[in-house]
Design a protein around this motif. Structure first.
Motif, mmCIF file in Angstrom:
data_model
loop_
_atom_site.group_PDB
_atom_site.id
_atom_site.type_symbol
_atom_site.label_atom_id
_atom_site.label_comp_id
_atom_site.label_asym_id
_atom_site.label_seq_id
_atom_site.Cartn_x
_atom_site.Cartn_y
_atom_site.Cartn_z
ATOM 1 N N GLY A 137 -70.236 6.851 -52.698
ATOM 2 C CA GLY A 137 -69.173 7.311 -51.996
ATOM 3 C C GLY A 137 -67.732 7.556 -52.870
ATOM 4 O O GLY A 137 -67.642 8.059 -53.038
ATOM 5 N N THR A 138 -67.924 6.807 -53.660
ATOM 6 C CA THR A 138 -66.855 6.274 -54.474
ATOM 7 C C THR A 138 -67.329 7.341 -55.324
ATOM 8 O O THR A 138 -66.310 8.738 -55.446
ATOM 9 N N VAL A 139 -68.681 8.321 -55.757
ATOM 10 C CA VAL A 139 -68.642 9.249 -57.011
ATOM 11 C C VAL A 139 -68.442 10.289 -56.340
ATOM 12 O O VAL A 139 -68.429 11.097 -56.474
ATOM 13 N N LEU A 140 -68.373 10.171 -54.956
ATOM 14 C CA LEU A 140 -68.302 12.084 -54.254
ATOM 15 C C LEU A 140 -66.821 11.680 -54.204
ATOM 16 O O LEU A 140 -66.483 12.871 -54.197
ATOM 17 N N GLY A 141 -66.643 10.880 -53.752
ATOM 18 C CA GLY A 141 -65.175 11.043 -53.080
ATOM 19 C C GLY A 141 -63.955 11.217 -54.933
ATOM 20 O O GLY A 141 -63.117 11.635 -54.825
#
Length: 208
Positions: A124-128
């Motif tokens: 989720g961090t990477v996608l954000g």
């Protein structure tokens, strides 16, 4: 709350599913381990006295009201009272394996949740962060804070949620494993005493 979930990005939904499943496993295991809690020393000595008095049927009936893995392996051994020592050992071993399987039920699920939740949070961090860079690239490097907030929120919220789920899951998993180890040692201890007791009594009865 719904707005918070929406800000977490796409990985927040599998994380919420992990939290629900993990909570269900924890509650089920806590209830199970509470039910099987027993005073094995008192129980074994009581059964030992009954066997010494030749009240095998009464001892078997008494074990039906007892809970826990130790009671099950005693019942398995007692069911073959008077038979060859190797036969008794084999039935106790099979009963012990079955009880260990019951003790370990669903713990693998909890272990998986503890392992995968931080990874989902990291995803989720990477996608954000990717969303934030996409916004910057489409605005020639100039973007309003509101435009970047969704990507940054997803990056931070998903990571936090992943850790919030993983940490308790790992703690409960370690706690449950310690209970399984304790019960396994108890089963091994009382299995040895039971085999010696039944074999001795069986040989004595044959000699008489």
């Amino acid at each position: 709350m719904l707005e918070f979930i929406k800000q977490g990005g796409p990985t927040i939904y599998p994380l919420l599913a992990c939290s629900v499943i993990g909570l269900a496993v924890v509650l089920e295991r806590l209830f199970y381990f509470f039910r099987i809690k027993n005073d094995n020393f008192r129980m074994f000595r009581k059964i030992e006295m009954m066997i010494a008095e030749g009240e095998i049927t009464r001892a078997a009936h008494e074990l039906k009201s007892e809970r826990g893995p130790v009671a099950k392996i005693i019942a398995a051994g007692l069911a073959h009272y008077g038979q060859d020592r190797r036969v008794i050992e084999e039935h106790i071993r099979v009963a012990g394996e079955h009880e260990v399987h019951k003790l370990e039920k669903n713990l693998a699920i909890l272990d998986i949740i503890a392992s995968i939740s931080p990874l989902l949070g990291l995803l989720g961090t990477v996608l954000g962060i990717i969303d934030s860079f996409n916004i910057l690239s489409t605005t020639a490097g100039i973007a309003a804070p509101a435009q970047l907030s969704s990507g940054i929120a997803a990056a931070l919220i998903s990571t936090a949620v992943g850790l919030i789920i993983a940490i308790p899951a790992m703690l409960f998993y370690s706690y449950f494993v310690s209970i399984v180890d304790k019960n396994t040692k108890e089963m091994n201890k009382w299995s040895v005493e039971l085999i010696d007791l039944l074999s001795y009594r069986g040989e004595k009865d044959v000699q008489i």
